[in-house]
Scaffold this active site. Structure first.
Site, PDB file in Angstrom:
ATOM      1  N   SER A   8      -1.129  80.625 -51.011  1.00 50.13           N
ATOM      2  CA  SER A   8      -0.002  80.740 -50.067  1.00 50.13           C
ATOM      3  C   SER A   8      -0.401  81.033 -48.633  1.00 50.13           C
ATOM      4  CB  SER A   8       0.971  81.816 -50.537  1.00 50.13           C
ATOM      5  OG  SER A   8       1.798  81.292 -51.535  1.00 50.13           O
ATOM      6  N   LYS A  55       0.584  78.478 -46.231  1.00 52.11           N
ATOM      7  CA  LYS A  55       1.955  78.382 -45.695  1.00 52.11           C
ATOM      8  C   LYS A  55       1.958  78.600 -44.177  1.00 52.11           C
ATOM      9  CE  LYS A  55       4.472  79.517 -50.000  1.00 52.11           C
ATOM     10  NZ  LYS A  55       3.564  79.448 -51.120  1.00 52.11           N
ATOM     11  N   TYR A  99       1.895  69.708 -51.159  1.00 48.43           N
ATOM     12  CA  TYR A  99       1.982  71.181 -51.247  1.00 48.43           C
ATOM     13  C   TYR A  99       0.857  71.730 -52.127  1.00 48.43           C
ATOM     14  CZ  TYR A  99       3.617  75.759 -52.794  1.00 48.43           C
ATOM     15  OH  TYR A  99       3.680  77.097 -53.114  1.00 48.43           O
ATOM     16  N   TYR A 121       5.685  88.536 -49.169  1.00 49.92           N
ATOM     17  CA  TYR A 121       6.737  88.365 -50.189  1.00 49.92           C
ATOM     18  C   TYR A 121       7.687  89.560 -50.191  1.00 49.92           C
ATOM     19  CZ  TYR A 121       2.867  85.372 -51.593  1.00 49.92           C
ATOM     20  OH  TYR A 121       1.832  84.502 -51.591  1.00 49.92           O
ATOM     21  N   VAL A 130      -1.961  84.010 -53.858  1.00 44.22           N
ATOM     22  CA  VAL A 130      -2.301  84.481 -55.208  1.00 44.22           C
ATOM     23  C   VAL A 130      -3.748  84.183 -55.613  1.00 44.22           C
ATOM     24  CG1 VAL A 130       0.043  84.518 -56.181  1.00 44.22           C
ATOM     25  CG2 VAL A 130      -1.323  82.424 -56.328  1.00 44.22           C
TER      26      VAL A 130
END
Ligand code: GLN
Length: 317
Positions: free
Chosen positions: A75, A78, A199, A251, A269
């Site tokens: 992530s 992102k 992605y 998060y 992660v």
């Protein structure tokens, strides 16, 4: 493993000790964490691995532990995806399709997307990043995004980890559910399968703690690589990216992390964490044992220590 490596020493001696103490605090947290196993390939990581890298505006680099070990960015990509969307689609072209609100839910949640809103809450969670990728998929190739990632991380050695990519593509049913939910609502901007492929590929880039420290440094330097002098992200876009890293980057731990650490950050992660502090100062971490939110348990502990010791909280006075 436990040796501190500094490429240059001038003026950062005391920081070395801070990093060493932070590293020890991180190591002590590792037994309380768990390596991600919902992507089978990630479960192979050594739970005891841990590395920290810090780079300042003069390129002085201080690293400790497993700072050179490659792992999948997950992530943390992102941030790169958002930077690319802002560059190629602009602010309005991006945020007419994804919101800017913390979700308060886990990174892969579908709940509020279905019940509370047609648009994903923010680009730092899976639904928002998948939506952001759908804005890019017809405009930029994976190879071009990879080149951009290499520039932003000052790391020409970043490649696609094919094993992680295949593992995630085979088991990513929740992300498949998200992309088709977005399609069913009529908000997805690209083909669902091509969006997912891009992605998953962006999540599977193999970086190390040093690459993430460089990413943090460039963001903290307003989007300019301080060593090469090249502008890689527009100044307005950096402000947007840092705001979303601060409010949504960890998060559903983002609020507490904001209070305790107070530095724009993004986790993944795979065990990666990038932190972009004033200075300019960039930090990258690798520690695959995760806390219940999916953040590296050792990296969070270590960064809390570093922020306190160096006074890096953005709201310090
Ligand atoms: N590739 C991962 C997923 O989509 C990224 C999640 C993460 O790092 N939190 O589930």
């Amino acid at each position: 493993m436990n040796t501190l490596k500094t490429e240059q020493h001038d003026g950062i001696k005391s920081i070395e000790q801070v990093l060493r103490d932070a590293y020890d605090a991180g190591l002590r947290a590792i037994p309380y964490g768990r390596v991600a196993d919902y992507i089978p390939e990630l479960a192979k990581a050594d739970p005891n691995a841990f590395g920290i890298c810090m780079i300042d505006g003069d390129g002085r680099t201080c690293s400790i532990g497993d700072a050179g070990t490659r792992f999948s960015v997950q992530s943390v990509s992102k941030v790169i995806i958002l930077a690319a969307a802002l560059k190629f689609r602009g602010f309005d072209g991006t945020f007419s399709h994804v919101m800017m609100e913390p979700s308060g839910d886990s990174f892969n949640s579908i709940l509020k997307l279905d019940t509370r809103s047609n648009l994903p809450f923010n680009p730092m969670i899976n639904a928002g990043a998948i939506q952001t990728v759908s804005l890019l998929v017809d405009h930029i190739s994976f190879e071009e995004l990879l080149d951009y990632a290499r520039l932003l991380c000052r790391d020409g050695g970043i490649t696609l980890d094919e094993k992680v990519y295949r593992s995630e593509a085979e088991t990513g049913d929740r992300n498949r559910a998200i992309v088709y939910l977005l399609k069913s609502k009529g908000v997805l901007q690209g083909d669902p399968e091509r969006t997912l492929e891009l992605y998953f590929k962006m999540c599977s880039l193999a970086v190390n703690a040093k690459s993430l420290a460089a990413l943090g440094l460039i963001i903290s330097n307003g989007g300019v690589d301080p060593i090469e002098g090249a502008r890689l992200i527009g100044a307005d876009n950096v402000r947007t990216i840092k705001s979303l890293m601060f409010t949504c980057g960890m998060y559903d731990y983002s609020g507490e992390f904001g209070v305790r650490v107070g530095v724009p950050s993004k986790s993944g992660v795979g065990g990666g964490l990038v932190c972009s502090a004033h200075g300019p100062l960039g930090f990258g971490f690798y520690g695959p044992a995760l806390d219940p939110y999916g953040n590296s348990i050792a990296a969070v502990k270590a960064m809390e220590h570093i922020s306190k010791e160096l006074g890096l909280h953005v709201f310090n006075y």
